[in-house]
Design an enzyme around this catalytic site. Sequence first.
Site, PDB file in Angstrom:
ATOM      1  N   LYS A 182      -6.600  -2.480   9.536  1.00 14.38           N
ATOM      2  CA  LYS A 182      -7.810  -2.969  10.072  1.00 14.38           C
ATOM      3  C   LYS A 182      -7.838  -3.672  11.244  1.00 14.38           C
ATOM      4  O   LYS A 182      -8.744  -3.567  12.248  1.00 14.38           O
ATOM      5  CB  LYS A 182      -8.680  -3.823   9.137  1.00 14.38           C
ATOM      6  CG  LYS A 182      -7.827  -4.955   8.346  1.00 14.38           C
ATOM      7  CD  LYS A 182      -7.136  -4.520   7.032  1.00 14.38           C
ATOM      8  CE  LYS A 182      -5.999  -5.283   6.520  1.00 14.38           C
ATOM      9  NZ  LYS A 182      -6.270  -6.044   5.529  1.00 14.38           N
ATOM     10  N   VAL A 239       0.813  -1.275   0.129  1.00 12.99           N
ATOM     11  CA  VAL A 239       0.023   0.016   0.070  1.00 12.99           C
ATOM     12  C   VAL A 239       0.893   1.388  -0.211  1.00 12.99           C
ATOM     13  O   VAL A 239       0.705   2.164  -0.711  1.00 12.99           O
ATOM     14  CB  VAL A 239      -0.955  -0.006   1.260  1.00 12.99           C
ATOM     15  CG1 VAL A 239      -1.841   1.256   1.265  1.00 12.99           C
ATOM     16  CG2 VAL A 239      -1.560  -1.527   1.372  1.00 12.99           C
ATOM     17  N   GLY A 262       0.088  -9.572  -3.933  1.00 10.54           N
ATOM     18  CA  GLY A 262      -0.073  -8.939  -2.761  1.00 10.54           C
ATOM     19  C   GLY A 262      -1.333  -8.328  -2.140  1.00 10.54           C
ATOM     20  O   GLY A 262      -1.716  -7.558  -1.755  1.00 10.54           O
ATOM     21  N   ILE A 313     -13.771   0.534  -2.487  1.00 14.23           N
ATOM     22  CA  ILE A 313     -15.330   0.880  -2.321  1.00 14.23           C
ATOM     23  C   ILE A 313     -15.292   1.788  -1.157  1.00 14.23           C
ATOM     24  O   ILE A 313     -14.963   1.550  -0.191  1.00 14.23           O
ATOM     25  CB  ILE A 313     -15.949  -0.469  -2.187  1.00 14.23           C
ATOM     26  CG1 ILE A 313     -15.459  -1.447  -3.068  1.00 14.23           C
ATOM     27  CG2 ILE A 313     -17.525  -0.043  -2.275  1.00 14.23           C
ATOM     28  CD1 ILE A 313     -16.297  -2.823  -2.739  1.00 14.23           C
ATOM     29  N   LYS A 324     -12.666  -6.191   9.952  1.00 16.09           N
ATOM     30  CA  LYS A 324     -13.355  -5.144   9.097  1.00 16.09           C
ATOM     31  C   LYS A 324     -14.899  -4.986   9.511  1.00 16.09           C
ATOM     32  O   LYS A 324     -15.432  -3.882   9.370  1.00 16.09           O
ATOM     33  CB  LYS A 324     -13.094  -5.605   7.574  1.00 16.09           C
ATOM     34  CG  LYS A 324     -11.697  -5.346   7.189  1.00 16.09           C
ATOM     35  CD  LYS A 324     -11.592  -6.094   5.832  1.00 16.09           C
ATOM     36  CE  LYS A 324     -10.148  -5.839   5.233  1.00 16.09           C
ATOM     37  NZ  LYS A 324      -9.901  -6.723   4.170  1.00 16.09           N
ATOM     38  N   ASP A 373      -9.501 -11.326   9.307  1.00 18.31           N
ATOM     39  CA  ASP A 373      -9.390 -10.017   8.516  1.00 18.31           C
ATOM     40  C   ASP A 373     -10.736  -9.558   8.247  1.00 18.31           C
ATOM     41  O   ASP A 373     -11.303  -8.420   8.461  1.00 18.31           O
ATOM     42  CB  ASP A 373      -8.506 -10.115   7.331  1.00 18.31           C
ATOM     43  CG  ASP A 373      -8.562  -8.970   6.562  1.00 18.31           C
ATOM     44  OD1 ASP A 373      -7.615  -8.286   6.949  1.00 18.31           O
ATOM     45  OD2 ASP A 373      -9.054  -8.949   5.336  1.00 18.31           O
ATOM     46  N   GLU A 415     -10.618   4.602   5.291  1.00 18.10           N
ATOM     47  CA  GLU A 415     -11.568   4.053   4.419  1.00 18.10           C
ATOM     48  C   GLU A 415     -10.992   2.971   3.634  1.00 18.10           C
ATOM     49  O   GLU A 415     -11.486   2.006   3.060  1.00 18.10           O
ATOM     50  CB  GLU A 415     -11.804   5.125   3.102  1.00 18.10           C
ATOM     51  CG  GLU A 415     -12.703   4.863   2.051  1.00 18.10           C
ATOM     52  CD  GLU A 415     -14.125   4.506   2.721  1.00 18.10           C
ATOM     53  OE1 GLU A 415     -14.879   5.499   3.247  1.00 18.10           O
ATOM     54  OE2 GLU A 415     -14.646   3.460   2.653  1.00 18.10           O
ATOM     55  N   GLU A 418      -2.501 -11.151   3.671  1.00 17.27           N
ATOM     56  CA  GLU A 418      -2.016 -10.627   4.654  1.00 17.27           C
ATOM     57  C   GLU A 418      -0.478 -11.221   4.847  1.00 17.27           C
ATOM     58  O   GLU A 418      -0.281 -12.214   4.520  1.00 17.27           O
ATOM     59  CB  GLU A 418      -2.641 -10.799   6.101  1.00 17.27           C
ATOM     60  CG  GLU A 418      -4.081 -10.134   6.116  1.00 17.27           C
ATOM     61  CD  GLU A 418      -4.167  -8.484   5.807  1.00 17.27           C
ATOM     62  OE1 GLU A 418      -3.307  -8.094   6.768  1.00 17.27           O
ATOM     63  OE2 GLU A 418      -4.599  -8.064   4.941  1.00 17.27           O
TER      64      GLU A 418
HETATM   65  N1  HSE Z   1      -5.825  -9.444   2.874  1.00 17.76           N
HETATM   66  C1  HSE Z   1      -6.707  -8.335   2.822  1.00 17.76           C
HETATM   67  C2  HSE Z   1      -7.840  -8.790   1.771  1.00 17.76           C
HETATM   68  C3  HSE Z   1      -6.069  -7.180   1.963  1.00 17.76           C
HETATM   69  O1  HSE Z   1      -7.291  -9.853   0.970  1.00 17.76           O
HETATM   70  O2  HSE Z   1      -8.959  -8.423   1.555  1.00 17.76           O
HETATM   71  C4  HSE Z   1      -7.038  -6.015   1.846  1.00 17.76           C
HETATM   72  O3  HSE Z   1      -7.782  -5.666   3.206  1.00 17.76           O
END
Ligand code: HSE
Length: 418
Positions: A99, A17, A181, A130, A199, A195, A123, A184
């Site tokens: 996150k 990122v 990429g 999105i 979120k 993850d 965001e 995680e």
């Molecule tokens: N590892 C996360 C995913 C990256 O695959 O959604 C984006 O938050």
Amino acid sequence: METHKQLTIGLFGFGVVGEGLYKILQQKPSFNATIKKVCIKNPGKRREAPEDLFTTDRNAILNDPSINVVVEVINESGPAYEIVSTALKNGKSVVSASKKMIAEHLPELLELQQRTGESFLYESAACASIPVIRNLEEYYDNDLLHSIKAIVNGSTNFILTKMFEEKLGFREALHLAQQLGFAESDPSLDVEGYDAANKWTFLLTHAYGIIEKTANLVFSGIQFVQGRDADVAREKHYDIKLVAQAKKLDNGKVAAFVLPQFIKQDDHLAFVKNEYNGVVIESGFADKQFFYGKGAGSFPTASAVLSDLSALRYQYRYEYKKLYHHTPHELTDDFYVRAYLSFDAWKYIPRDRFEWIEEWHADSDRKYLVGVIHFREIKEGSWWKENNTSLVLLPEPILEETQVQQQKRKSLELAELA
Ligand code: HSE
């Protein structure tokens, strides 16, 4: 309050990122934002940027009064929280993509935002490209937001697409997600649903004013899903997706979880493939709305960071309207779900705890059933995560007490007639 005309950025992290943001800003000098310093952990790595941009001393950014914005896009949530909280205390606006850190520290971060008056925007931390947080925050009135169901993890969606549509093995699909990429650095966070659940905690805050720790949500990833489940899905004309769902029940409380789910092929979420994410919102009078976009990857995620930077120019802050200006909603476990379970032996499944079982197959090594069960049996038990059992919810999985009682009455009447 200071007007951020010129954004002077201190960037933490130069991974997927961070580097994406650096490249975008290089391409867009008109954006009028400069990265003054980048703090990294490993100075030995080769990076495509001038060497004097980098430092390993976080205070070179945090204590530099000319830096008015900190962008934090590192992996580890402990150091991320220290950086973000210090930056806010030092009078800097902060944009973050962490996150896990946000899910772990939201109450403290709320307090810090109130105390310092600084903006803290994230965001990019959910659904990458999105604009879901700002939409939930600004657009949807508390009372009118009936439900949200979403694919919020790109890697698992990518793996499911590659496995079940392109016949790749799990390892190969995961490896590809890592190379691109999306995953995680510890991919079990993706695969086991952490993850997505992380979120979901703060999306629930912006949607319903709910503050909940990840550990208190019912969630799993795709680690239990088997080839046989995909066969059953195909026979029934469904896809399997990892779905985060929240629905306001008749009593005003909110049912929420993150679990694999069968998706009808004409459902909006069936359209969401590979690393894309999708969010279906149902609200009063508007009916359904569908948001769709890339949920992982360098530029899609950096684009959301860029949008937050833009928002800082007009001192945008999340007001957490559902939390502070409305009566926040509460989560509830008091509802039922329609679930499919596949398993190796009946003894692993608490059959007697189902309200009813509407379908079962027991003629092969792998058995399965479809039935209705109280959500508390899932929340309080771990049987559905043990002994090679796989749980996948049915489409429209949430049933309320009245619906279950009605259905039971109907079955009794039919039985009497027979
Ligand atoms: N590892 C996360 C995913 C990256 O695959 O959604 C984006 O938050």
